[in-house]
Design an enzyme around this catalytic site. Structure first.
Site, PDB file in Angstrom:
ATOM      1  N   GLN A 252       0.811  -1.206   0.000  1.00 50.79           N
ATOM      2  CA  GLN A 252       0.000   0.000   0.000  1.00 50.79           C
ATOM      3  C   GLN A 252       0.847   1.261   0.000  1.00 50.79           C
ATOM      4  O   GLN A 252       2.071   1.210   0.137  1.00 50.79           O
ATOM      5  CB  GLN A 252      -0.944  -0.009   1.206  1.00 50.79           C
ATOM      6  CG  GLN A 252      -0.248  -0.230   2.536  1.00 50.79           C
ATOM      7  CD  GLN A 252      -1.217  -0.502   3.679  1.00 50.79           C
ATOM      8  OE1 GLN A 252      -1.180   0.174   4.693  1.00 50.79           O
ATOM      9  NE2 GLN A 252      -2.070  -1.514   3.516  1.00 50.79           N
TER      10      GLN A 252
ATOM     11  N   HIS B 279       0.228   5.777   1.019  1.00 50.25           N
ATOM     12  CA  HIS B 279      -0.684   6.775   1.566  1.00 50.25           C
ATOM     13  C   HIS B 279      -0.425   8.136   0.919  1.00 50.25           C
ATOM     14  O   HIS B 279       0.729   8.492   0.646  1.00 50.25           O
ATOM     15  CB  HIS B 279      -0.492   6.904   3.080  1.00 50.25           C
ATOM     16  CG  HIS B 279      -0.562   5.602   3.804  1.00 50.25           C
ATOM     17  ND1 HIS B 279      -1.679   4.803   3.804  1.00 50.25           N
ATOM     18  CD2 HIS B 279       0.365   4.951   4.557  1.00 50.25           C
ATOM     19  CE1 HIS B 279      -1.439   3.721   4.524  1.00 50.25           C
ATOM     20  NE2 HIS B 279      -0.207   3.789   4.990  1.00 50.25           N
TER      21      HIS B 279
ATOM     22  N   GLU C  14       3.999   7.989   8.519  1.00 50.77           N
ATOM     23  CA  GLU C  14       4.015   7.091   9.679  1.00 50.77           C
ATOM     24  C   GLU C  14       5.408   6.526   9.916  1.00 50.77           C
ATOM     25  O   GLU C  14       6.339   6.759   9.140  1.00 50.77           O
ATOM     26  CB  GLU C  14       3.014   5.950   9.473  1.00 50.77           C
ATOM     27  CG  GLU C  14       3.268   5.123   8.231  1.00 50.77           C
ATOM     28  CD  GLU C  14       2.124   4.150   7.919  1.00 50.77           C
ATOM     29  OE1 GLU C  14       1.101   4.165   8.631  1.00 50.77           O
ATOM     30  OE2 GLU C  14       2.265   3.381   6.958  1.00 50.77           O
TER      31      GLU C  14
ATOM     32  N   HIS D  66       4.887   0.430   0.816  1.00 45.36           N
ATOM     33  CA  HIS D  66       5.332  -0.378   1.941  1.00 45.36           C
ATOM     34  C   HIS D  66       4.363  -1.525   2.204  1.00 45.36           C
ATOM     35  O   HIS D  66       3.210  -1.499   1.771  1.00 45.36           O
ATOM     36  CB  HIS D  66       5.465   0.475   3.206  1.00 45.36           C
ATOM     37  CG  HIS D  66       4.178   1.161   3.586  1.00 45.36           C
ATOM     38  ND1 HIS D  66       3.793   2.364   3.057  1.00 45.36           N
ATOM     39  CD2 HIS D  66       3.190   0.804   4.430  1.00 45.36           C
ATOM     40  CE1 HIS D  66       2.624   2.723   3.569  1.00 45.36           C
ATOM     41  NE2 HIS D  66       2.235   1.787   4.410  1.00 45.36           N
TER      42      HIS D  66
ATOM     43  N   ARG E 251      -4.627   0.638  -1.439  1.00 45.83           N
ATOM     44  CA  ARG E 251      -4.152  -0.740  -1.509  1.00 45.83           C
ATOM     45  C   ARG E 251      -3.752  -1.035  -2.947  1.00 45.83           C
ATOM     46  O   ARG E 251      -4.569  -0.943  -3.867  1.00 45.83           O
ATOM     47  CB  ARG E 251      -5.267  -1.687  -1.037  1.00 45.83           C
ATOM     48  CG  ARG E 251      -4.813  -3.121  -0.838  1.00 45.83           C
ATOM     49  CD  ARG E 251      -5.965  -4.012  -0.364  1.00 45.83           C
ATOM     50  NE  ARG E 251      -6.483  -3.584   0.924  1.00 45.83           N
ATOM     51  CZ  ARG E 251      -7.724  -3.141   1.117  1.00 45.83           C
ATOM     52  NH1 ARG E 251      -8.574  -3.064   0.108  1.00 45.83           N
ATOM     53  NH2 ARG E 251      -8.122  -2.783   2.325  1.00 45.83           N
TER      54      ARG E 251
END
Length: 337
Positions: free
Chosen positions: A113, A115, A132, A190, A210
């Protein structure tokens, strides 16, 4: 400190270290390690994530300790504002708590996936982006994860490789062990592999594109939705020398792991009591207990016990904190600089 019938609290009331009810997520790739790690009885299988501190819509954390027990994080923030998170943080994020804190148990490979950043997430989803980091708490023999690209590919080649099933061969694969750290800025492709137990710190966002899910099917024979095209203009296709964060381990003093505009994370590996001074930070502080257990005592006379698998939110009104381990303990310390 008291709540009235409208679930508000007095502006004169002092805040204290806050614990929350974990939000346990049943996911197809989850296992039993989270409830065992957190000493939740009876043990539950199929739990992929524990959202420790969350202000995500429909997944807002509920305070579990002290006189504010039963109040939501969002209700508290709306009432206490900069007293809870710090003036600078509140000016930037308003009545949304800016971080989502999780434990993740990958009993199977997670989907690959990516982001979006703040700009794209704001335009498409009216949401924060999602930068993150991961700290590997435990890893089974042979456990691995993907972070970034190992081979140069174009956006069109990316689409082709997803369609023909060769996409994983373009990614950088890392065998991992306890203590490994990975910083994942928005745009970095990642995935967590089976056997990884991870502490994750991220922006408050539930926006995930995804890309590839190994053609898995649920109990009804359905595949999960993919977002191959949405991800295409989000992905950072650059090749970097390494995608792993290196640091020098030290005992009884904070070790900085990650510092970015969205969060700073330190590792505390301690077997003696230490004092932390937060007068200059102007931020809340979060502790995630990775092993052992400690008592936290603040300068306002409050005390809270934190055990392995628990997380505590220290309000921005705290100037000093004494951390007293009952045994050798590891904590992640998180705040916004």
């Amino acid at each position: 400190m008291t709540k009235n019938n409208n679930n508000t609290i007095s502006q004169n009331d002092l805040l204290y270290p806050l614990k929350f009810e974990p939000i346990l997520k049943s996911i197809i790739w989850g296992g039993s390690a989270i409830t065992e790690f957190k000493n939740i009885k009876p043990s539950l299988d199929g739990i992929g994530e524990s959202w420790e501190i969350s202000d995500v819509k429909n997944n807002v954390s509920i305070i579990s300790n002290g006189e504010l027990a039963g109040l939501s994080l969002n209700e508290l923030l709306s009432n206490k504002k900069e007293q809870l998170v710090g003036k600078r943080v509140y000016d930037k994020f308003g009545d949304t708590f800016p971080l989502l804190i999780k434990f993740i148990d990958a009993n199977d490979d997670l989907s690959i996936q990516v982001h979006p950043d703040d700009k794209i997430a704001g335009e498409r989803h009216n949401s924060f982006g999602k930068t993150e980091m991961w700290y590997v708490v435990k890893a089974a023999p042979g456990a691995f994860l993907y972070s970034g690209f190992e081979k140069n590919i174009s956006p069109d080649e990316y689409v082709d490789s997803v369609e023909d099933g060769s996409f994983t061969g373009t990614l950088k694969k890392y065998n991992v062990e306890e203590g490994d750290v990975f910083f994942l800025p928005a745009g970095r492709v990642h995935a967590i592999g089976a056997g990884c137990f991870i502490a994750e710190i991220q922006q408050t966002s539930d926006i995930t594109y995804r890309i590839y899910d190994y053609d898995r099917r649920d109990a009804n024979g359905n595949t999960r939705e993919l977002h191959t095209e949405l991800a295409k203009d989000v992905i950072d296709f650059k090749i970097y020398d390494t995608y792993k964060t290196e640091y020098t381990k030290e005992v009884n003093q904070p070790v900085k792991l990650v510092s970015c505009p969205y969060f700073t994370t330190n590792l505390l590996d301690i077997d003696i009591q230490i004092s932390r001074n937060f007068k200059e930070i102007d931020s809340f502080i979060i502790y995630m207990c990775l092993s052992g257990h400690c008592t936290l005592k603040d300068n306002n006379g409050n005390s809270v016990f934190i055990d392995q698998g628990e997380s505590v939110l220290i309000p921005a009104t705290t100037d000093n904190l004494l951390i007293i381990p009952s045994e050798s303990s590891k904590l992640l310390e998180i705040y916004i600089e």
